[in-house]
Scaffold this motif. Structure first.
Motif, mmCIF file in Angstrom:
data_model
loop_
_atom_site.group_PDB
_atom_site.id
_atom_site.type_symbol
_atom_site.label_atom_id
_atom_site.label_comp_id
_atom_site.label_asym_id
_atom_site.label_seq_id
_atom_site.Cartn_x
_atom_site.Cartn_y
_atom_site.Cartn_z
ATOM 1 N N SER A 24 0.679 -0.921 0.373
ATOM 2 C CA SER A 24 0.050 0.432 -0.140
ATOM 3 C C SER A 24 0.680 1.329 -0.045
ATOM 4 O O SER A 24 0.702 2.393 -0.220
ATOM 5 N N VAL A 25 2.132 1.063 0.831
ATOM 6 C CA VAL A 25 2.919 1.996 0.973
ATOM 7 C C VAL A 25 2.988 2.530 -0.698
ATOM 8 O O VAL A 25 3.970 3.943 -1.411
ATOM 9 N N GLN A 26 3.614 1.196 -1.389
ATOM 10 C CA GLN A 26 4.545 1.974 -2.803
ATOM 11 C C GLN A 26 3.392 2.262 -3.863
ATOM 12 O O GLN A 26 4.128 3.327 -4.330
ATOM 13 N N ILE A 27 1.822 1.399 -3.734
ATOM 14 C CA ILE A 27 0.621 1.960 -4.762
ATOM 15 C C ILE A 27 0.789 3.404 -3.982
ATOM 16 O O ILE A 27 0.332 4.710 -5.618
ATOM 17 N N ALA A 28 1.210 4.153 -3.335
ATOM 18 C CA ALA A 28 0.485 5.595 -2.833
ATOM 19 C C ALA A 28 1.427 6.077 -3.292
ATOM 20 O O ALA A 28 1.546 7.662 -3.905
ATOM 21 N N LEU A 29 2.687 6.283 -2.759
ATOM 22 C CA LEU A 29 3.930 6.921 -3.498
ATOM 23 C C LEU A 29 4.397 7.121 -4.697
ATOM 24 O O LEU A 29 4.092 8.080 -5.821
#
Length: 92
Positions: A24-29
Motif C-alpha cells: 500500500s505504501v508503494q501504491i500510494a507513493l
C-alpha cells in the motif's frame, strides 16, 4: 494531456504480501509521483511474494507479462517504487 504509464508494485515475501502495508505504501507513493508529473496510470501490475533475487524472469509471470505488454506497445513508461522492485540482477 497526461502521459499514460504502467506501474509495478512488488513485495518479495509472502509475509509482506499478507501484511499489505509495504504494498500500500508503494501504491500510494507511485500514484502520487504519477499525478505530480502529469502521468496517468493506465495499467497496474502486482507481484506478491516473488523474490526478484532468487527467481529468473522465466519464473516471474508478472514480469513476463510486463515485458510482453511493453513490447506490444501497451505502455512506454513503467513506474516502480524502487529499482530493486523490478530486479536484483540484470537479465537478458
Amino acid at each position: 494531456m497526461p502521459e499514460p504509464v504502467a506501474a509495478l508494485y512488488r513485495v518479495s515475501t509472502l509475509k509482506q504480501a499478507k501484511r499489505q502495508d509495504d504494498l500500500s505504501v508503494q501504491i500510494a507513493l507511485v500514484q502520487n509521483y504519477a499525478s505530480s508529473h502529469d502521468m496517468i496510470i493506465t495499467k497496474q501490475y502486482k507481484e506478491e511474494g516473488v523474490s526478484a533475487f532468487h527467481n529468473e524472469v522465466s519464473e516471474r509471470a508478472i514480469l513476463r507479462q510486463i515485458l510482453m505488454d511493453a513490447a506490444a506497445g501497451a505502455f512506454n513508461t513503467l513506474l516502480i517504487f524502487k529499482s530493486d522492485r523490478l530486479a536484483r540482477q540484470s537479465f537478458g
